[in-house]
Write an enzyme that holds these catalytic residues in place. Structure first.
Site, PDB file in Angstrom:
ATOM      1  N   GLY A  54       0.828  -1.207   0.000  1.00 43.98           N
ATOM      2  CA  GLY A  54       0.000   0.000   0.000  1.00 43.98           C
ATOM      3  C   GLY A  54       0.858   1.251   0.000  1.00 43.98           C
ATOM      4  O   GLY A  54       0.598   2.197   0.734  1.00 43.98           O
ATOM      5  N   HIS A  55       1.905   1.230  -0.824  1.00 42.17           N
ATOM      6  CA  HIS A  55       2.768   2.397  -0.944  1.00 42.17           C
ATOM      7  C   HIS A  55       3.608   2.281  -2.221  1.00 42.17           C
ATOM      8  O   HIS A  55       3.621   1.227  -2.873  1.00 42.17           O
ATOM      9  CB  HIS A  55       3.673   2.545   0.291  1.00 42.17           C
ATOM     10  CG  HIS A  55       4.623   1.406   0.495  1.00 42.17           C
ATOM     11  ND1 HIS A  55       4.512   0.496   1.516  1.00 42.17           N
ATOM     12  CD2 HIS A  55       5.712   1.020  -0.210  1.00 42.17           C
ATOM     13  CE1 HIS A  55       5.486  -0.382   1.439  1.00 42.17           C
ATOM     14  NE2 HIS A  55       6.217  -0.101   0.394  1.00 42.17           N
ATOM     15  N   ALA A  56       4.285   3.379  -2.545  1.00 44.13           N
ATOM     16  CA  ALA A  56       5.278   3.381  -3.624  1.00 44.13           C
ATOM     17  C   ALA A  56       6.555   3.982  -3.056  1.00 44.13           C
ATOM     18  O   ALA A  56       6.556   4.552  -1.957  1.00 44.13           O
ATOM     19  CB  ALA A  56       4.785   4.201  -4.808  1.00 44.13           C
TER      20      ALA A  56
END
Ligand code: TYD
Length: 147
Positions: A54-56
């Site tokens: 749930g991130h980059a």
């Protein structure tokens, strides 16, 4: 940021057999791995139904391996999405910078091995999806203005 999900790919790892006593795979710096290895961590004891990631990342390159069991990685470059299921310990998924990822469908007892190009740096994370889209558009605008 002009990376796309097509820049993410499976890197096959060597599988060494040891005469019916188990196998061994090697992830070795710069030997098929396109970045210097600076950090290793692993996800485990993941409850059923959990979603991780749930991130980059702005700059980080990463490799994920299903060291045990299986899970699905959803890759997203802001335009296209693709799901990759990892279920073999000799298959590594390269994730380049600027790609949103979510990890889901973990099998019971699975272990996700993560190999990273940099030490942990919270400022390299994009943890909000709208900020991620802004980051990509912002960078694309900058690149266009340099043409
Ligand atoms: P996080 O990146 O949010 O995990 P995931 O993306 O797998 O859901 O990290 C969870 C916690 O662990 C968070 O508090 C940051 C910490 N952490 C470190 O201290 N060092 C690390 O190398 C990593 C990956 C996480």
């Amino acid at each position: 940021m002009n990376t796309t999900i097509k820049d993410c790919r499976i890197i096959p790892l060597d599988r060494h057999h040891s005469d019916r006593q188990g196998d061994l795979s090697v992830v070795e710096g710069l030997n098929g791995i396109p970045f210097p290895i600076r950090r290793i961590y692993y996800l485990y004891d993941i409850p059923g139904g959990a979603t991780r990631g749930g991130h980059a990342h702005k700059n980080l390159y990463q490799i994920l391996v299903a060291a045990s069991g299986s899970f699905t990685v959803v890759l997203d470059d802001g335009t296209h999405r693709q799901s990759v299921t990892l279920n073999q310990p000799d298959q590594a998924l390269l994730i380049v910078p600027g790609i949103w990822r979510e990890l889901e469908n973990f099998s019971s007892g699975s272990v996700c091995l993560c190999i990273a190009s940099e030490k942990y740096d919270e400022s390299d994370y994009l943890r909000d999806y709208d900020n991620f889209l802004l980051f990509r558009n912002h960078t694309i605008t900058n690149m266009s203005s340099n043409d």
